[in-house]
Design a protein around this motif. Structure first.
Motif, PDB file in Angstrom:
ATOM      1  N   VAL A   1       0.830  -1.214   0.000  1.00  0.00           N
ATOM      2  CA  VAL A   1       0.000   0.000   0.000  1.00  0.00           C
ATOM      3  C   VAL A   1       0.859   1.256   0.000  1.00  0.00           C
ATOM      4  N   ILE A   2       0.195   2.362  -0.366  1.00  0.00           N
ATOM      5  CA  ILE A   2       0.843   3.669  -0.249  1.00  0.00           C
ATOM      6  C   ILE A   2      -0.201   4.653   0.285  1.00  0.00           C
ATOM      7  N   ALA A   3       0.263   5.561   1.130  1.00  0.00           N
ATOM      8  CA  ALA A   3      -0.610   6.590   1.711  1.00  0.00           C
ATOM      9  C   ALA A   3      -0.023   7.948   1.375  1.00  0.00           C
ATOM     10  N   PHE A   4      -0.866   8.844   0.884  1.00  0.00           N
ATOM     11  CA  PHE A   4      -0.386  10.160   0.438  1.00  0.00           C
ATOM     12  C   PHE A   4      -1.452  11.209   0.725  1.00  0.00           C
ATOM     13  N   ARG A   5      -1.020  12.465   0.806  1.00  0.00           N
ATOM     14  CA  ARG A   5      -1.943  13.551   1.149  1.00  0.00           C
ATOM     15  C   ARG A   5      -2.880  13.854  -0.020  1.00  0.00           C
ATOM     16  N   ASP A   6      -4.167  14.071   0.326  1.00  0.00           N
ATOM     17  CA  ASP A   6      -5.150  14.457  -0.690  1.00  0.00           C
ATOM     18  C   ASP A   6      -4.797  15.841  -1.225  1.00  0.00           C
ATOM     19  N   LEU A   7      -4.962  16.011  -2.529  1.00  0.00           N
ATOM     20  CA  LEU A   7      -4.675  17.305  -3.183  1.00  0.00           C
ATOM     21  C   LEU A   7      -5.608  18.401  -2.711  1.00  0.00           C
ATOM     22  N   ASP A   8      -6.798  18.044  -2.278  1.00  0.00           N
ATOM     23  CA  ASP A   8      -7.830  19.009  -1.908  1.00  0.00           C
ATOM     24  C   ASP A   8      -8.326  18.668  -0.498  1.00  0.00           C
ATOM     25  N   PRO A   9      -7.476  18.945   0.501  1.00  0.00           N
ATOM     26  CA  PRO A   9      -7.762  18.431   1.848  1.00  0.00           C
ATOM     27  C   PRO A   9      -9.033  19.013   2.453  1.00  0.00           C
ATOM     28  N   GLN A  10      -9.825  18.144   3.078  1.00  0.00           N
ATOM     29  CA  GLN A  10     -11.082  18.531   3.724  1.00  0.00           C
ATOM     30  C   GLN A  10     -10.926  18.653   5.234  1.00  0.00           C
ATOM     31  N   ALA A  11      -9.729  18.431   5.740  1.00  0.00           N
ATOM     32  CA  ALA A  11      -9.439  18.520   7.175  1.00  0.00           C
ATOM     33  C   ALA A  11      -7.926  18.686   7.311  1.00  0.00           C
ATOM     34  N   PRO A  12      -7.445  19.106   8.502  1.00  0.00           N
ATOM     35  CA  PRO A  12      -5.993  19.274   8.670  1.00  0.00           C
ATOM     36  C   PRO A  12      -5.207  18.022   8.282  1.00  0.00           C
ATOM     37  N   THR A  13      -5.716  16.854   8.657  1.00  0.00           N
ATOM     38  CA  THR A  13      -5.175  15.602   8.105  1.00  0.00           C
ATOM     39  C   THR A  13      -6.179  15.046   7.113  1.00  0.00           C
ATOM     40  N   HIS A  14      -5.756  14.884   5.868  1.00  0.00           N
ATOM     41  CA  HIS A  14      -6.585  14.215   4.854  1.00  0.00           C
ATOM     42  C   HIS A  14      -5.634  13.401   3.990  1.00  0.00           C
ATOM     43  N   VAL A  15      -5.560  12.137   4.332  1.00  0.00           N
ATOM     44  CA  VAL A  15      -4.623  11.217   3.674  1.00  0.00           C
ATOM     45  C   VAL A  15      -5.433  10.138   2.972  1.00  0.00           C
ATOM     46  N   LEU A  16      -4.978   9.747   1.786  1.00  0.00           N
ATOM     47  CA  LEU A  16      -5.590   8.641   1.048  1.00  0.00           C
ATOM     48  C   LEU A  16      -4.698   7.420   1.178  1.00  0.00           C
ATOM     49  N   VAL A  17      -5.303   6.311   1.560  1.00  0.00           N
ATOM     50  CA  VAL A  17      -4.568   5.042   1.663  1.00  0.00           C
ATOM     51  C   VAL A  17      -5.087   4.131   0.560  1.00  0.00           C
ATOM     52  N   ILE A  18      -4.180   3.666  -0.291  1.00  0.00           N
ATOM     53  CA  ILE A  18      -4.598   2.860  -1.454  1.00  0.00           C
ATOM     54  C   ILE A  18      -3.753   1.592  -1.552  1.00  0.00           C
ATOM     55  N   PRO A  19      -4.362   0.518  -2.089  1.00  0.00           N
ATOM     56  CA  PRO A  19      -3.531  -0.632  -2.444  1.00  0.00           C
ATOM     57  C   PRO A  19      -2.728  -0.289  -3.692  1.00  0.00           C
ATOM     58  N   LYS A  20      -1.525  -0.847  -3.805  1.00  0.00           N
ATOM     59  CA  LYS A  20      -0.723  -0.568  -5.000  1.00  0.00           C
ATOM     60  C   LYS A  20      -1.321  -1.230  -6.238  1.00  0.00           C
ATOM     61  N   LYS A  21      -1.964  -2.382  -6.028  1.00  0.00           N
ATOM     62  CA  LYS A  21      -2.667  -3.029  -7.139  1.00  0.00           C
ATOM     63  C   LYS A  21      -4.013  -2.351  -7.346  1.00  0.00           C
ATOM     64  N   HIS A  22      -4.481  -2.402  -8.582  1.00  0.00           N
ATOM     65  CA  HIS A  22      -5.724  -1.705  -8.907  1.00  0.00           C
ATOM     66  C   HIS A  22      -6.952  -2.543  -8.572  1.00  0.00           C
ATOM     67  N   TYR A  23      -7.841  -1.977  -7.751  1.00  0.00           N
ATOM     68  CA  TYR A  23      -9.197  -2.498  -7.521  1.00  0.00           C
ATOM     69  C   TYR A  23     -10.119  -1.299  -7.660  1.00  0.00           C
ATOM     70  N   ALA A  24     -11.307  -1.517  -8.197  1.00  0.00           N
ATOM     71  CA  ALA A  24     -12.202  -0.397  -8.465  1.00  0.00           C
ATOM     72  C   ALA A  24     -12.750   0.206  -7.176  1.00  0.00           C
ATOM     73  N   ASN A  25     -13.046  -0.652  -6.216  1.00  0.00           N
ATOM     74  CA  ASN A  25     -13.594  -0.167  -4.941  1.00  0.00           C
ATOM     75  C   ASN A  25     -13.401  -1.241  -3.886  1.00  0.00           C
ATOM     76  N   ILE A  26     -13.896  -0.986  -2.688  1.00  0.00           N
ATOM     77  CA  ILE A  26     -13.631  -1.851  -1.534  1.00  0.00           C
ATOM     78  C   ILE A  26     -14.154  -3.273  -1.733  1.00  0.00           C
TER      79      ILE A  26
END
Ligand code: AMP
Ligand code: ZN
Length: 117
Positions: free
Chosen positions: A25-50
């Motif tokens: 996985v990789i976690a990175f800051r959202d480009l358009d943060p909605q809160a002081p912390t707004h991080v996106l956590v994604i699997p490195k492999k592609h899945y459309a949704n949860i």
């Protein structure tokens, strides 16, 4: 998924503000943060949704990444919200499974934006 922006972030083909990374996985800051912390956590492999057949070990890796992010951001005790949008009604805009991790302020009690009916 050659045209997926989050696949490109996962492969370091385009830059992002990385806060945590491991093999899965990789976690990175959202480009358009909605809160002081707004991080996106994604699997490195592609899945459309949860629910797109994400392997159990990947879901565990995502949970681990979230716990590392909230510790690093200092919001483990103050609290945080984890959201994953799937599909049009949820407003999913990037079709690569991601968890939003939000915190650093009082996020309110509602699960939905105030103007959604
Ligand atoms: P969603 O609406 O749940 O699909 O969320 C997609 C999120 O990805 C939005 O909050 C965007 O601000 C964010 N986003 C889109 N492109 C990037 C990018 N290149 N780097 C960081 N965040 C991004
Ligand atoms: Zn992708």
């Amino acid at each position: 998924m050659s045209d997926c922006i989050f696949c490109k972030i996962a492969n370091h083909e385009i830059p992002s503000n990385v806060v945590f990374e491991d093999d899965e996985v990789i976690a990175f800051r959202d480009l358009d943060p909605q809160a002081p912390t707004h991080v996106l956590v994604i699997p490195k492999k592609h899945y459309a949704n949860i629910c797109d057949g994400v392997p159990a070990e990947t879901l565990v890796a995502i949970t681990h990444a979230i716990s590392e992010v909230v510790k690093a951001e200092g919001i483990e005790e103050s609290g945080y919200r984890v959201i994953s949008n799937a599909g049009a009604d949820a407003g999913q805009t990037v079709m690569h499974f991601h968890m939003h991790v939000l915190g650093g302020k009082n996020l309110g009690m509602g699960l939905l934006p105030a103007d959604s009916e």
